[in-house]
Design a protein around this motif. Structure first.
Motif, PDB file in Angstrom:
ATOM      1  N   VAL A 183       2.663  -1.290 -48.498  1.00  0.00           N
ATOM      2  CA  VAL A 183       3.516  -2.058 -47.624  1.00  0.00           C
ATOM      3  C   VAL A 183       2.687  -3.742 -47.487  1.00  0.00           C
ATOM      4  N   ARG A 184       3.655  -4.671 -47.843  1.00  0.00           N
ATOM      5  CA  ARG A 184       2.888  -6.103 -47.633  1.00  0.00           C
ATOM      6  C   ARG A 184       3.672  -6.744 -46.586  1.00  0.00           C
ATOM      7  N   GLU A 185       2.483  -7.482 -45.707  1.00  0.00           N
ATOM      8  CA  GLU A 185       3.075  -7.952 -44.812  1.00  0.00           C
ATOM      9  C   GLU A 185       2.806  -9.315 -44.767  1.00  0.00           C
ATOM     10  N   TYR A 186       3.618 -10.388 -44.081  1.00  0.00           N
ATOM     11  CA  TYR A 186       3.660 -11.724 -44.393  1.00  0.00           C
ATOM     12  C   TYR A 186       3.705 -12.355 -42.692  1.00  0.00           C
ATOM     13  N   LYS A 187       2.970 -13.358 -42.579  1.00  0.00           N
ATOM     14  CA  LYS A 187       2.944 -13.912 -41.377  1.00  0.00           C
ATOM     15  C   LYS A 187       4.351 -14.527 -40.742  1.00  0.00           C
ATOM     16  N   THR A 188       5.094 -15.136 -41.616  1.00  0.00           N
ATOM     17  CA  THR A 188       6.169 -15.819 -41.202  1.00  0.00           C
ATOM     18  C   THR A 188       7.159 -15.735 -42.244  1.00  0.00           C
ATOM     19  N   ILE A 189       8.573 -16.101 -42.095  1.00  0.00           N
ATOM     20  CA  ILE A 189       9.599 -15.955 -43.005  1.00  0.00           C
ATOM     21  C   ILE A 189       9.274 -16.955 -44.163  1.00  0.00           C
ATOM     22  N   ASP A 190       8.601 -18.110 -43.923  1.00  0.00           N
ATOM     23  CA  ASP A 190       8.381 -19.077 -44.816  1.00  0.00           C
ATOM     24  C   ASP A 190       7.102 -18.545 -45.653  1.00  0.00           C
ATOM     25  N   ASP A 191       6.234 -17.692 -45.264  1.00  0.00           N
ATOM     26  CA  ASP A 191       5.253 -16.984 -46.039  1.00  0.00           C
ATOM     27  C   ASP A 191       5.784 -16.238 -46.902  1.00  0.00           C
ATOM     28  N   PHE A 192       6.824 -15.459 -46.614  1.00  0.00           N
ATOM     29  CA  PHE A 192       7.423 -14.517 -47.219  1.00  0.00           C
ATOM     30  C   PHE A 192       8.235 -15.174 -48.406  1.00  0.00           C
ATOM     31  N   VAL A 193       9.015 -16.175 -48.126  1.00  0.00           N
ATOM     32  CA  VAL A 193       9.599 -16.958 -49.146  1.00  0.00           C
ATOM     33  C   VAL A 193       8.581 -17.489 -50.161  1.00  0.00           C
ATOM     34  N   SER A 194       7.439 -17.660 -49.844  1.00  0.00           N
ATOM     35  CA  SER A 194       6.389 -18.590 -50.785  1.00  0.00           C
ATOM     36  C   SER A 194       5.700 -17.381 -51.389  1.00  0.00           C
ATOM     37  N   GLY A 195       5.634 -16.166 -50.764  1.00  0.00           N
ATOM     38  CA  GLY A 195       4.932 -15.246 -51.755  1.00  0.00           C
ATOM     39  C   GLY A 195       3.478 -15.297 -50.950  1.00  0.00           C
ATOM     40  N   VAL A 196       3.148 -15.654 -49.835  1.00  0.00           N
ATOM     41  CA  VAL A 196       1.754 -15.639 -49.286  1.00  0.00           C
ATOM     42  C   VAL A 196       1.688 -14.340 -48.319  1.00  0.00           C
ATOM     43  N   VAL A 197       1.062 -13.385 -49.166  1.00  0.00           N
ATOM     44  CA  VAL A 197       0.720 -12.553 -48.400  1.00  0.00           C
ATOM     45  C   VAL A 197      -0.468 -12.243 -47.362  1.00  0.00           C
ATOM     46  N   SER A 198      -0.296 -11.830 -46.119  1.00  0.00           N
ATOM     47  CA  SER A 198      -1.275 -11.912 -45.135  1.00  0.00           C
ATOM     48  C   SER A 198      -2.048 -10.353 -45.054  1.00  0.00           C
ATOM     49  N   GLN A 199      -1.506  -9.418 -45.309  1.00  0.00           N
ATOM     50  CA  GLN A 199      -2.194  -8.312 -45.396  1.00  0.00           C
ATOM     51  C   GLN A 199      -1.347  -7.171 -46.187  1.00  0.00           C
ATOM     52  N   THR A 200      -2.186  -6.294 -46.942  1.00  0.00           N
ATOM     53  CA  THR A 200      -1.401  -5.193 -47.865  1.00  0.00           C
ATOM     54  C   THR A 200      -1.918  -3.841 -47.145  1.00  0.00           C
ATOM     55  N   TYR A 201      -1.106  -2.821 -46.807  1.00  0.00           N
ATOM     56  CA  TYR A 201      -1.074  -1.640 -46.371  1.00  0.00           C
ATOM     57  C   TYR A 201      -1.207  -0.449 -47.201  1.00  0.00           C
ATOM     58  N   SER A 202      -2.074   0.275 -47.513  1.00  0.00           N
ATOM     59  CA  SER A 202      -1.711   1.642 -48.404  1.00  0.00           C
ATOM     60  C   SER A 202      -1.333   2.658 -47.353  1.00  0.00           C
ATOM     61  N   LEU A 203      -0.307   3.315 -47.398  1.00  0.00           N
ATOM     62  CA  LEU A 203       0.167   4.397 -46.344  1.00  0.00           C
ATOM     63  C   LEU A 203      -0.510   5.514 -46.745  1.00  0.00           C
ATOM     64  N   PRO A 204      -0.667   6.465 -45.898  1.00  0.00           N
ATOM     65  CA  PRO A 204      -1.211   7.952 -46.180  1.00  0.00           C
ATOM     66  C   PRO A 204      -0.386   8.596 -47.058  1.00  0.00           C
ATOM     67  N   PHE A 205       1.086   8.546 -46.834  1.00  0.00           N
ATOM     68  CA  PHE A 205       2.018   9.270 -47.813  1.00  0.00           C
ATOM     69  C   PHE A 205       3.167   8.414 -48.306  1.00  0.00           C
ATOM     70  N   LYS A 206       3.533   8.750 -49.495  1.00  0.00           N
ATOM     71  CA  LYS A 206       4.624   7.903 -50.090  1.00  0.00           C
ATOM     72  C   LYS A 206       5.936   8.244 -49.398  1.00  0.00           C
ATOM     73  N   TRP A 207       6.625   7.278 -49.577  1.00  0.00           N
ATOM     74  CA  TRP A 207       8.121   7.346 -48.824  1.00  0.00           C
ATOM     75  C   TRP A 207       9.064   7.751 -49.878  1.00  0.00           C
ATOM     76  N   GLU A 208      10.254   7.921 -48.910  1.00  0.00           N
ATOM     77  CA  GLU A 208      11.279   8.244 -49.848  1.00  0.00           C
ATOM     78  C   GLU A 208      12.553   7.398 -49.257  1.00  0.00           C
ATOM     79  N   GLY A 209      13.599   6.846 -50.024  1.00  0.00           N
ATOM     80  CA  GLY A 209      14.429   6.103 -49.534  1.00  0.00           C
ATOM     81  C   GLY A 209      14.190   4.719 -49.131  1.00  0.00           C
TER      82      GLY A 209
END
Length: 417
Positions: free
Chosen positions: A205-231
């Protein structure tokens, strides 16, 4: 029916300061103020010179008397008076540049007056366009109206879906399938975005501080979940991610701040792993969602013949609080979302899709409706309502887009009994 139906569009508070007419009006007002100050300086200078002219006038009157005396007795006092006349003329010489300055000042004042007259015409025209109020008064009215609007919007807790407009494309990224979201319970200034590409076999899961950062691709933090997801039907709610655990009917609550799983619970009898997906497949059997009234999960069971089931769940424990069984086939649903306790279902994930069916948990009743929306990129794999933004977030064939919604509200005001 004695009800008022209206559309209110409120600008940002800073919008008026960027408005061309208002900016021009301010510049003109500043120019008039500067010219007024210049005229005041000229006025003070002319008053000073006027005192000097009065003094010269008295000297000229004395000179006139001397001329008369010379006329009366030219012979006897000619020599004496001639010298006095010469002295008086010498005293009057400084008057010449003063009078010249008067001419220049008078011309400048006339020029200023003409410019002010022209500016007054322009200002009057602008004032007629924006109303009979000056800028500051207009701005104060905007602030008051904005306060009243937000107070009114605070009463718009729930309404019935009437129209979907857009979409607005925020970004193009990722695969054809995925999810992106903001937290509907976050503080006003908290505009973090979470991004989950693909519908299976991933834990990132990638986190972005703002919509502008999201558009620019500036990732603030990356999380690795304990379980994979479906859907793709996940949500972030009050700082935690809720998602369907891979190859199961278990809902997981993962807290971003602590990086731990706070709760997980199996959804009894719920189909999973493409048993009862939406029309596009993608292991979209279990759809976690939220609206103004809390958290919900939409799924299907064998017990309900594969038709849509709605359950309201506790966000802390994930315990089911209440369940409603509908008669709409889950496999015939393109996507669905909750607004104010009503589930809205689209008839397809492809072009020509529309909101076709709604089920009210308040009245436990359904109706067939017809609310079209523009499926711009032809394939929707995620459609979720955000109560804070009052908008639909969608993943449209590798495009992250937002749809605006129009809700019908009946507002009770203080004047109502």
């Amino acid at each position: 029916d004695g009800r008022c139906i209206c559309t209110v569009v409120a600008p940002e508070q800073s919008l008026c300061s960027r408005d061309a007419k208002s900016r021009q009006l301010r510049q003109l007002l500043e120019k008039v103020q500067n010219m007024s100050q210049s005229i005041e300086v000229l006025n003070l200078r002319t008053q000073r010179d006027f005192q000097y002219v009065i003094k010269m006038e008295n000297q000229m009157k004395g000179l006139r008397t001397k001329f008369r005396q010379v006329e009366d007795d030219r012979k006897s006092i000619m020599a004496k008076n001639f010298q006095e006349l010469k002295d008086k003329m010498d005293e009057l010489k400084p008057l010449i540049p003063v009078l010249e300055q008067y001419k220049m000042d008078a011309a400048l004042i006339s020029q200023f007056k003409e410019e002010i007259r022209n500016l007054s015409v322009v200002l009057t025209g602008i004032q007629e366009e924006i109303g009979a109020y000056d800028y500051d008064e207009l701005y104060q009215r905007v602030l008051r109206l904005d306060t009243r609007l937000r107070s009114c919007m605070g009463k718009l807790t729930c309404g019935k879906l009437m129209k979907i407009t857009g979409p607005v494309t925020i970004k193009t990224s990722g695969t054809r399938f995925g999810a992106w979201m903001t937290d509907p319970l976050a503080a006003t200034r908290n505009n973090r975005v979470w991004y989950m590409d693909s519908y299976t076999n991933s834990k990132i899961v990638r986190e972005y501080k703002t919509i502008d950062d999201f558009v620019s691709g500036v990732v603030s933090q990356t999380y690795s979940l304990p379980f994979k997801w479906e859907g793709t039907n996940h949500i972030v709610y009050n700082g935690s991610l809720y998602y369907n655990k891979y190859q199961s009917n278990i809902i997981v609550k993962y807290n971003f701040e602590t990086g731990t799983v706070l709760a997980q619970r199996a959804l009894e009898f719920a189909g999973f792993h493409n048993m009862y997906p939406y029309t596009w497949g993608g292991y979209s059997d279990i759809d976690v969602m939220a609206d103004e009234l809390g958290m919900w999960v939409v799924y299907a069971t064998n017990q309900n013949a594969g038709n849509v089931v709605i359950s309201q769940i506790d966000p802390d424990t994930l315990q089911v609080l209440k369940t409603w069984n509908t008669e709409y086939s889950k496999r015939n649903a393109g996507e669905s979302f909750m607004i104010c306790g009503t589930l809205y279902i689209t008839n397809s994930h492809l072009s020509g899709a529309k909101v076709y069916y709604s089920y009210s948990t308040k009245t436990s009743s359904y109706e067939y409706i017809d609310i079209p929306f523009h499926n711009q990129y032809f394939h929707i794999s995620m459609l979720d309502y955000n109560a804070r933004e009052r908008a639909l977030y969608a993943w449209n064939n590798g495009h992250q887009v937002i749809f605006n919604v129009t809700l019908f509200h009946v507002i009770k005001t203080e004047d109502d009994s």
